[in-house]
Scaffold this motif. Structure first.
Motif, PDB file in Angstrom:
ATOM      1  N   LEU A 120      26.388  40.171  62.917  1.00 12.14           N
ATOM      2  CA  LEU A 120      25.367  39.929  63.934  1.00 12.14           C
ATOM      3  C   LEU A 120      25.972  39.457  65.256  1.00 12.14           C
ATOM      4  CD1 LEU A 120      22.681  38.142  61.716  1.00 12.14           C
ATOM      5  CD2 LEU A 120      22.740  40.539  62.434  1.00 12.14           C
ATOM      6  N   HIS A 121      27.313  39.398  65.327  1.00 16.25           N
ATOM      7  CA  HIS A 121      28.036  38.996  66.548  1.00 16.25           C
ATOM      8  C   HIS A 121      27.602  37.607  67.032  1.00 16.25           C
ATOM      9  CE1 HIS A 121      29.428  43.105  66.583  1.00 16.25           C
ATOM     10  NE2 HIS A 121      28.205  43.572  66.761  1.00 16.25           N
ATOM     11  N   LEU A 122      27.386  36.688  66.096  1.00 17.00           N
ATOM     12  CA  LEU A 122      26.971  35.342  66.477  1.00 17.00           C
ATOM     13  C   LEU A 122      28.144  34.553  67.041  1.00 17.00           C
ATOM     14  CD1 LEU A 122      24.595  34.302  63.529  1.00 17.00           C
ATOM     15  CD2 LEU A 122      24.054  35.509  65.660  1.00 17.00           C
ATOM     16  N   LYS A 249      24.625  31.680  68.019  1.00 14.77           N
ATOM     17  CA  LYS A 249      23.858  32.214  69.149  1.00 14.77           C
ATOM     18  C   LYS A 249      24.223  33.668  69.411  1.00 14.77           C
ATOM     19  CE  LYS A 249      23.122  27.798  71.515  1.00 14.77           C
ATOM     20  NZ  LYS A 249      23.318  27.037  72.771  1.00 14.77           N
ATOM     21  N   LEU A 250      23.215  34.424  69.845  1.00  8.15           N
ATOM     22  CA  LEU A 250      23.435  35.802  70.270  1.00  8.15           C
ATOM     23  C   LEU A 250      24.064  35.810  71.652  1.00  8.15           C
ATOM     24  CD1 LEU A 250      19.949  37.255  69.245  1.00  8.15           C
ATOM     25  CD2 LEU A 250      22.119  37.693  68.081  1.00  8.15           C
ATOM     26  N   ASP A 251      24.803  36.868  71.951  1.00  7.68           N
ATOM     27  CA  ASP A 251      25.367  37.010  73.301  1.00  7.68           C
ATOM     28  C   ASP A 251      24.264  37.080  74.344  1.00  7.68           C
ATOM     29  OD1 ASP A 251      28.067  36.957  72.646  1.00  7.68           O
ATOM     30  OD2 ASP A 251      28.102  39.083  72.139  1.00  7.68           O
ATOM     31  N   GLU A 253      19.862  37.099  74.873  1.00  3.07           N
ATOM     32  CA  GLU A 253      18.533  36.900  74.319  1.00  3.07           C
ATOM     33  C   GLU A 253      17.812  38.237  74.190  1.00  3.07           C
ATOM     34  OE1 GLU A 253      14.799  34.994  76.367  1.00  3.07           O
ATOM     35  OE2 GLU A 253      16.130  33.364  75.701  1.00  3.07           O
ATOM     36  N   PHE A 259      15.475  42.329  68.085  1.00  7.90           N
ATOM     37  CA  PHE A 259      16.442  41.737  67.160  1.00  7.90           C
ATOM     38  C   PHE A 259      16.305  42.342  65.770  1.00  7.90           C
ATOM     39  CE2 PHE A 259      17.574  38.402  64.052  1.00  7.90           C
ATOM     40  CZ  PHE A 259      18.926  38.309  64.342  1.00  7.90           C
ATOM     41  N   ARG A 283      17.217  33.719  70.560  1.00 11.46           N
ATOM     42  CA  ARG A 283      18.586  33.459  71.019  1.00 11.46           C
ATOM     43  C   ARG A 283      19.429  32.823  69.911  1.00 11.46           C
ATOM     44  NH1 ARG A 283      21.577  32.512  75.794  1.00 11.46           N
ATOM     45  NH2 ARG A 283      23.755  32.780  75.133  1.00 11.46           N
ATOM     46  N   VAL A 285      20.176  32.037  65.985  1.00 14.74           N
ATOM     47  CA  VAL A 285      19.929  32.764  64.740  1.00 14.74           C
ATOM     48  C   VAL A 285      20.539  32.018  63.556  1.00 14.74           C
ATOM     49  CG1 VAL A 285      20.335  34.934  63.494  1.00 14.74           C
ATOM     50  CG2 VAL A 285      19.925  34.964  65.974  1.00 14.74           C
TER      51      VAL A 285
END
Length: 373
Positions: A120-122, A249-251, A253, A259, A283, A285
């Motif tokens: 998920l690239h968190l 956090k996502l890169d 929002e 999402f 934003r 997750v």
């Protein structure tokens, strides 16, 4: 390259994902067969079913490492005309051992939940639900001044004295040690029956709990005395926290709907279930592999806007909705990320040890659900 047996492979694996990380109810470890045999090929799989066993036979694998335990509930009998009994019989007949790493692999750094967070690239990832942290110990040991440097080096080599970005940390003070050897002793210094006074150093080092036995063995092996004097003290400080789930956090929002589509693509699933208003902004997750219904409050406490997990039940979904926590349920089977993750980790570890073993990624789809679109 060195030939290897099952014990050596699992010993390496448990350095990364030790059994102590597992929940008390979780039957992790060896389920079928034995480890005291040579192993040339290891099959990595999410689940163990008969098709997976046939795959192991076809590939020539004699060890299977699975995420989901094949014997989850206690068995009173093994009847080989039942599906589970037939599976066990086939493993035994073909000398295939089966080892399961379940919640310990969820908790392990770099394990299932970290792999899901990576998909998920968190960013700024942290543990969602802490389950354990190891105590710190201080070892205080006394030895002759002339041997203090060698002993400090041995303790550092065993991992003691590592603090943050520093290694080999220790404190020393000098004093006088007194003792009288009696009959049967073989003293390094002095004679039986004579009281001795020796200039000694007190060496103090800190170490995490899991290293206690290793450091003790290193100390005893390197100490010149027949009966060294030492103490272990439990400190108030703890090591890093370990636990279930991850929060990050996502890169950028996005809306809950955007999402959800992102999760569907990231985990390559045909559909996801969603709880919450689709135009809600997301934003932060939380993600947890497997069944996450009972962790919705942990996700909310961590400030998550949305919780990605499998097997969300109806009433927990309603509770999440009332607390304004979005849910995206891509199914339990997304834990399949562990196949590549475990294979790659063990390949690297075994290469470092020059072990001659091949790791095979299972190609069997063990997802029981089918979606009709």
């Amino acid at each position: 390259m060195k030939k290897v047996n099952g014990h050596e492979i699992i010993s390496l694996f448990e350095q990364w994902s030790p059994k102590r990380f597992a929940e008390d109810w979780d039957p992790v470890g060896l389920h079928i067969g034995q480890l005291n045999r040579p192993v040339e090929k290891v099959l990595i799989t999410l689940d163990v079913n008969e098709k997976v066993i046939d795959e192991a036979i076809s590939e020539g694998a004699n060890l299977i490492i699975a995420h989901h335990p094949p014997i989850f509930r206690p068995m009173k009998y093994i009847w080989t005309d039942t599906p589970q009994g037939r599976l066990i019989e086939k493993c035994i007949k073909h000398d295939i051992a089966v080892y399961a790493a379940h919640t310990n692999l969820d908790v392990a750094p770099g394990g299932v939940n970290d792999l899901l967070a990576q998909c998920l690239h968190l960013q700024q990832v942290e543990v969602m639900e802490p389950t354990l942290s190891d105590p710190l110990y201080k070892l205080a040991v006394f030895c002759p001044v002339d041997h203090a440097d060698n002993l400090r080096a041995a303790l550092a080599h065993a991992g003691a004295g590592a603090i943050g970005d520093y290694i080999g940390c220790s404190f020393s003070s000098t004093g006088t040690g007194r003792f009288t050897p009696i009959a049967g002793a073989e003293p390094f210094i002095g004679k039986v029956g004579n009281e001795e006074a020796v200039s000694e150093e007190r060496i103090e080092v800190v170490l995490p709990g899991p290293l206690k036995e290793k450091v003790l063995k290193a100390m005893l092996a390197s100490h010149p005395y027949e009966e060294p004097a030492y103490d272990f003290f439990v400190l108030d400080q703890r090591t890093e926290e370990f636990g279930l789930g991850r929060v990050g956090k996502l890169d950028n929002e996005m809306t809950l709907e955007e999402f959800a589509l992102f999760v569907k693509k990231a985990f390559d699933v045909p559909a996801v279930r969603v709880v919450g208003e689709l135009n809600t902004r997301v934003r932060k997750v939380a993600v947890l592999g497997g069944s996450g219904s009972k962790y919705i409050r942990a996700a909310k406490r961590k400030g998550a806007d949305v919780f990605v997990t499998g097997d969300m039940d109806f009433h927990s979904a309603q509770d999440a909705e009332m607390m304004d926590l979005g849910i995206v349920d891509p199914g339990h089977h997304v834990e399949k990320v562990m196949i590549e993750g475990v294979a790659k980790k063990l390949e690297d570890m075994c290469n470092d040890m020059s072990y001659d073993v091949t790791f095979i990624r299972s190609a069997i789809d063990t997802e029981p659900f089918r979606f009709i679109m």
